[in-house]
Motif scaffolding. Structure first.
Motif, PDB file in Angstrom:
ATOM      1  N   LYS A   8     -12.646  -0.549   8.940  1.00 26.79           N
ATOM      2  CA  LYS A   8     -12.038  -1.888   8.934  1.00 26.79           C
ATOM      3  C   LYS A   8     -10.682  -1.915   8.443  1.00 26.79           C
ATOM      4  O   LYS A   8     -10.186  -2.540   7.362  1.00 26.79           O
ATOM      5  N   PRO A   9      -9.628  -1.299   9.357  1.00 30.31           N
ATOM      6  CA  PRO A   9      -8.195  -1.127   8.674  1.00 30.31           C
ATOM      7  C   PRO A   9      -7.512  -2.403   8.250  1.00 30.31           C
ATOM      8  O   PRO A   9      -6.841  -2.302   7.630  1.00 30.31           O
ATOM      9  N   ARG A  10      -7.854  -3.551   9.022  1.00 31.25           N
ATOM     10  CA  ARG A  10      -7.245  -4.877   8.441  1.00 31.25           C
ATOM     11  C   ARG A  10      -7.324  -5.230   7.241  1.00 31.25           C
ATOM     12  O   ARG A  10      -6.689  -5.733   6.269  1.00 31.25           O
ATOM     13  N   VAL A  11      -8.862  -5.040   6.801  1.00 29.87           N
ATOM     14  CA  VAL A  11      -9.443  -5.044   5.411  1.00 29.87           C
ATOM     15  C   VAL A  11      -8.653  -4.394   4.447  1.00 29.87           C
ATOM     16  O   VAL A  11      -8.018  -4.663   3.371  1.00 29.87           O
ATOM     17  N   ILE A  12      -8.371  -3.023   4.964  1.00 33.81           N
ATOM     18  CA  ILE A  12      -7.900  -1.955   3.975  1.00 33.81           C
ATOM     19  C   ILE A  12      -6.507  -2.327   3.588  1.00 33.81           C
ATOM     20  O   ILE A  12      -5.879  -2.297   2.656  1.00 33.81           O
ATOM     21  N   GLU A  13      -5.641  -2.872   4.811  1.00 38.04           N
ATOM     22  CA  GLU A  13      -4.297  -3.325   4.645  1.00 38.04           C
ATOM     23  C   GLU A  13      -4.221  -4.623   3.548  1.00 38.04           C
ATOM     24  O   GLU A  13      -3.206  -4.437   2.691  1.00 38.04           O
ATOM     25  N   LEU A  14      -5.116  -5.397   3.739  1.00 39.84           N
ATOM     26  CA  LEU A  14      -5.068  -6.459   2.762  1.00 39.84           C
ATOM     27  C   LEU A  14      -5.326  -6.298   1.156  1.00 39.84           C
ATOM     28  O   LEU A  14      -4.744  -6.806   0.367  1.00 39.84           O
ATOM     29  N   LEU A  15      -6.377  -5.062   1.028  1.00 36.84           N
ATOM     30  CA  LEU A  15      -6.711  -4.993  -0.090  1.00 36.84           C
ATOM     31  C   LEU A  15      -5.415  -3.872  -0.606  1.00 36.84           C
ATOM     32  O   LEU A  15      -5.130  -4.145  -2.148  1.00 36.84           O
ATOM     33  N   LEU A  16      -4.619  -3.292   0.064  1.00 37.20           N
ATOM     34  CA  LEU A  16      -3.482  -2.347  -0.578  1.00 37.20           C
ATOM     35  C   LEU A  16      -2.494  -3.286  -1.095  1.00 37.20           C
ATOM     36  O   LEU A  16      -1.547  -3.178  -1.631  1.00 37.20           O
ATOM     37  N   LEU A  17      -2.375  -4.548  -0.076  1.00 38.92           N
ATOM     38  CA  LEU A  17      -1.290  -5.457  -0.263  1.00 38.92           C
ATOM     39  C   LEU A  17      -1.440  -6.152  -1.714  1.00 38.92           C
ATOM     40  O   LEU A  17      -0.414  -6.488  -2.233  1.00 38.92           O
ATOM     41  N   THR A  18      -2.517  -6.236  -2.220  1.00 40.29           N
ATOM     42  CA  THR A  18      -2.944  -6.657  -3.518  1.00 40.29           C
ATOM     43  C   THR A  18      -3.009  -5.349  -4.499  1.00 40.29           C
ATOM     44  O   THR A  18      -3.123  -5.544  -5.702  1.00 40.29           O
ATOM     45  N   THR A  19      -2.821  -4.179  -4.419  1.00 41.56           N
ATOM     46  CA  THR A  19      -2.612  -3.027  -5.015  1.00 41.56           C
ATOM     47  C   THR A  19      -1.223  -2.431  -5.487  1.00 41.56           C
ATOM     48  O   THR A  19      -0.787  -2.601  -6.681  1.00 41.56           O
ATOM     49  N   VAL A  20      -0.418  -2.579  -4.338  1.00 43.32           N
ATOM     50  CA  VAL A  20       1.022  -1.794  -4.528  1.00 43.32           C
ATOM     51  C   VAL A  20       1.936  -2.712  -5.360  1.00 43.32           C
ATOM     52  O   VAL A  20       2.509  -2.406  -6.238  1.00 43.32           O
ATOM     53  N   LEU A  33       6.694   7.359  -7.327  1.00 44.15           N
ATOM     54  CA  LEU A  33       6.069   7.331  -5.851  1.00 44.15           C
ATOM     55  C   LEU A  33       4.971   8.213  -5.620  1.00 44.15           C
ATOM     56  O   LEU A  33       3.993   7.844  -4.665  1.00 44.15           O
ATOM     57  N   GLY A  34       4.728   9.363  -6.334  1.00 42.75           N
ATOM     58  CA  GLY A  34       3.828  10.191  -6.064  1.00 42.75           C
ATOM     59  C   GLY A  34       2.316   9.246  -6.556  1.00 42.75           C
ATOM     60  O   GLY A  34       1.390   9.514  -6.043  1.00 42.75           O
ATOM     61  N   LEU A  35       2.565   8.580  -7.526  1.00 40.74           N
ATOM     62  CA  LEU A  35       1.403   7.912  -8.083  1.00 40.74           C
ATOM     63  C   LEU A  35       1.190   6.757  -7.155  1.00 40.74           C
ATOM     64  O   LEU A  35      -0.033   6.435  -7.032  1.00 40.74           O
ATOM     65  N   VAL A  36       2.033   6.089  -6.500  1.00 41.32           N
ATOM     66  CA  VAL A  36       2.001   5.013  -5.762  1.00 41.32           C
ATOM     67  C   VAL A  36       1.117   5.648  -4.348  1.00 41.32           C
ATOM     68  O   VAL A  36      -0.099   5.128  -3.880  1.00 41.32           O
ATOM     69  N   VAL A  37       1.489   6.923  -3.824  1.00 45.01           N
ATOM     70  CA  VAL A  37       0.803   7.486  -2.777  1.00 45.01           C
ATOM     71  C   VAL A  37      -0.785   7.799  -3.076  1.00 45.01           C
ATOM     72  O   VAL A  37      -1.579   7.410  -2.290  1.00 45.01           O
ATOM     73  N   ALA A  38      -0.854   8.419  -4.440  1.00 44.88           N
ATOM     74  CA  ALA A  38      -2.270   8.853  -4.624  1.00 44.88           C
ATOM     75  C   ALA A  38      -3.115   7.587  -4.661  1.00 44.88           C
ATOM     76  O   ALA A  38      -4.159   7.546  -4.341  1.00 44.88           O
ATOM     77  N   THR A  39      -2.692   6.582  -5.309  1.00 44.10           N
ATOM     78  CA  THR A  39      -3.395   5.268  -5.355  1.00 44.10           C
ATOM     79  C   THR A  39      -3.734   4.546  -4.269  1.00 44.10           C
ATOM     80  O   THR A  39      -4.606   4.163  -3.897  1.00 44.10           O
ATOM     81  N   VAL A  40      -2.622   4.574  -3.329  1.00 42.48           N
ATOM     82  CA  VAL A  40      -2.754   4.080  -1.931  1.00 42.48           C
ATOM     83  C   VAL A  40      -3.786   4.785  -0.977  1.00 42.48           C
ATOM     84  O   VAL A  40      -4.698   4.383  -0.497  1.00 42.48           O
ATOM     85  N   ALA A 144      -6.441  -5.397  -7.712  1.00 39.87           N
ATOM     86  CA  ALA A 144      -5.364  -5.916  -8.585  1.00 39.87           C
ATOM     87  C   ALA A 144      -5.652  -5.162  -9.902  1.00 39.87           C
ATOM     88  O   ALA A 144      -4.449  -4.829 -10.627  1.00 39.87           O
ATOM     89  N   LEU A 145      -6.723  -4.719 -10.333  1.00 37.47           N
ATOM     90  CA  LEU A 145      -7.099  -4.127 -11.587  1.00 37.47           C
ATOM     91  C   LEU A 145      -6.817  -2.675 -11.533  1.00 37.47           C
ATOM     92  O   LEU A 145      -6.031  -2.175 -12.424  1.00 37.47           O
ATOM     93  N   ILE A 146      -6.955  -2.118 -10.226  1.00 31.97           N
ATOM     94  CA  ILE A 146      -6.669  -0.703  -9.994  1.00 31.97           C
ATOM     95  C   ILE A 146      -5.334  -0.416  -9.986  1.00 31.97           C
ATOM     96  O   ILE A 146      -4.798   0.392 -10.457  1.00 31.97           O
ATOM     97  N   GLY A 147      -4.375  -1.139  -9.213  1.00 36.14           N
ATOM     98  CA  GLY A 147      -3.069  -0.928  -9.362  1.00 36.14           C
ATOM     99  C   GLY A 147      -2.229  -1.055 -10.775  1.00 36.14           C
ATOM    100  O   GLY A 147      -1.559  -0.360 -11.048  1.00 36.14           O
ATOM    101  N   TRP A 148      -2.830  -2.062 -11.558  1.00 35.42           N
ATOM    102  CA  TRP A 148      -2.424  -2.195 -12.987  1.00 35.42           C
ATOM    103  C   TRP A 148      -2.873  -0.653 -13.843  1.00 35.42           C
ATOM    104  O   TRP A 148      -1.948  -0.329 -14.383  1.00 35.42           O
ATOM    105  N   THR A 149      -4.245  -0.494 -13.755  1.00 38.32           N
ATOM    106  CA  THR A 149      -4.410   0.693 -14.583  1.00 38.32           C
ATOM    107  C   THR A 149      -3.809   1.984 -14.061  1.00 38.32           C
ATOM    108  O   THR A 149      -3.853   2.801 -14.691  1.00 38.32           O
ATOM    109  N   ALA A 150      -3.616   1.972 -12.759  1.00 35.46           N
ATOM    110  CA  ALA A 150      -2.784   3.354 -12.249  1.00 35.46           C
ATOM    111  C   ALA A 150      -1.520   3.414 -12.997  1.00 35.46           C
ATOM    112  O   ALA A 150      -1.239   4.710 -13.159  1.00 35.46           O
TER     113      ALA A 150
END
Length: 288
Positions: A8-20, A33-40, A144-150
């Protein structure tokens, strides 16, 4: 491509939109940048894994619903066993990436979100209660929590507020879509709220959740000490969304005709609302 569709790529896009964007906010600037790539990557594989398990479990009802019957499992392009192997592979790879290149807390949160979506929503809530998406939607709040803790390695009140924004956003977003496809859900005995309640009752609930969502979005301003950009954008976006929610409620009063109610207008607007709100979250620290 059939395997990609299972994620479900569209769902993934939406979830990443609230992470980065939350990573930018946590870093108060541009994160590594490396941290962003790994988290994404880790987040995308985790969300994809959960979606694959959802497709496997729901393949019986997906085959009967117009919106889902062209997925790979209902069309027997991929076997359930092969899909399960793919789902486990994505989940394991996600955990390794997040644990090794981000941090154990982010990895644990990701596993928790995946497990809650599969066991809590898909297997326990979806086919049993009209409140399925209210509590099941918690899984979609974790990015949202994962992006912050990353970035920080710890939790704080700011990502909890953003977690709550997504939590209160999910029912209006999903119920608008469920209004459009309520006959599909009714056919397969999935008790989404629009199946068990009249359209106007659903619209009233959408209005209530929308007001709480907008109020919660403004709480980030004093809690996190944002600059002026975020509260202005949140206020404008919230006002527009509330107008549209109330318009939906008025159209649904005394009518069950979807051509009159036009729920997909609010569904598409909800995607735009969340996207722009989290863009504001990312931009705010860059302009200070």
């Amino acid at each position: 491509m059939a395997y990609v569709g299972l994620t479900k790529p569209r769902v993934i896009e939406l979830l990443l939109l609230t992470t980065v964007p939350v990573m930018f906010f946590a870093a108060q600037g541009v994160p590594d940048l490396g941290l962003v790539v790994a988290t994404v990557l880790g987040g995308a594989f985790s969300a994809g894994s959960a979606s694959v398990f959802n497709c496997v479990y729901d393949r019986d009802i997906d085959e009967q619903m117009r919106r889902t019957r062209r997925r790979a499992l209902p069309r027997h392009i991929i076997s359930p066993r092969a899909a399960l192997v793919f789902g486990f592979a994505l989940g394991i790879l996600s955990t390794i990436i997040l644990w090794a290149w981000v941090n154990p807390l982010s990895a644990a949160l990701s596993v928790g979100a995946n497990a809650f979506y599969v066991f809590g929503y898909t297997m326990l809530l979806k086919r049993r209660t009209a409140q399925n998406i209210v509590w099941g939607g918690i899984a979609g709040c974790f990015p949202a929590l994962i992006g912050w803790t990353a970035v920080t390695g710890e939790l704080a009140w700011a990502p909890v507020v953003l977690f709550a924004v997504v939590f209160f956003w999910t029912p209006p977003h999903t119920w608008a879509l469920a209004l459009r496809y309520r006959e599909d859900y009714k056919q397969v005995d999935v008790p989404m709220l629009p199946v068990v309640r009249p359209a106007h009752d659903v619209a009233v609930q959408i209005v209530v959740y929308s007001w709480v969502m907008v109020a919660t979005s403004l709480v980030l301003w004093p809690v996190a000490g944002t600059g002026p950009v975020y509260p202005v954008v949140a206020g404008v976006l919230g006002a527009v969304f509330l107008v549209q929610a109330h318009q939906l409620e008025r159209r649904a009063k005394g009518s069950e005709d979807l051509s009159v109610i036009r729920p997909m207008h609010l569904f598409h607007s909800s995607n735009l609302y969340l996207s722009l709100l989290f863009v504001a979250v990312a931009i705010d620290p860059l302009l200070r």
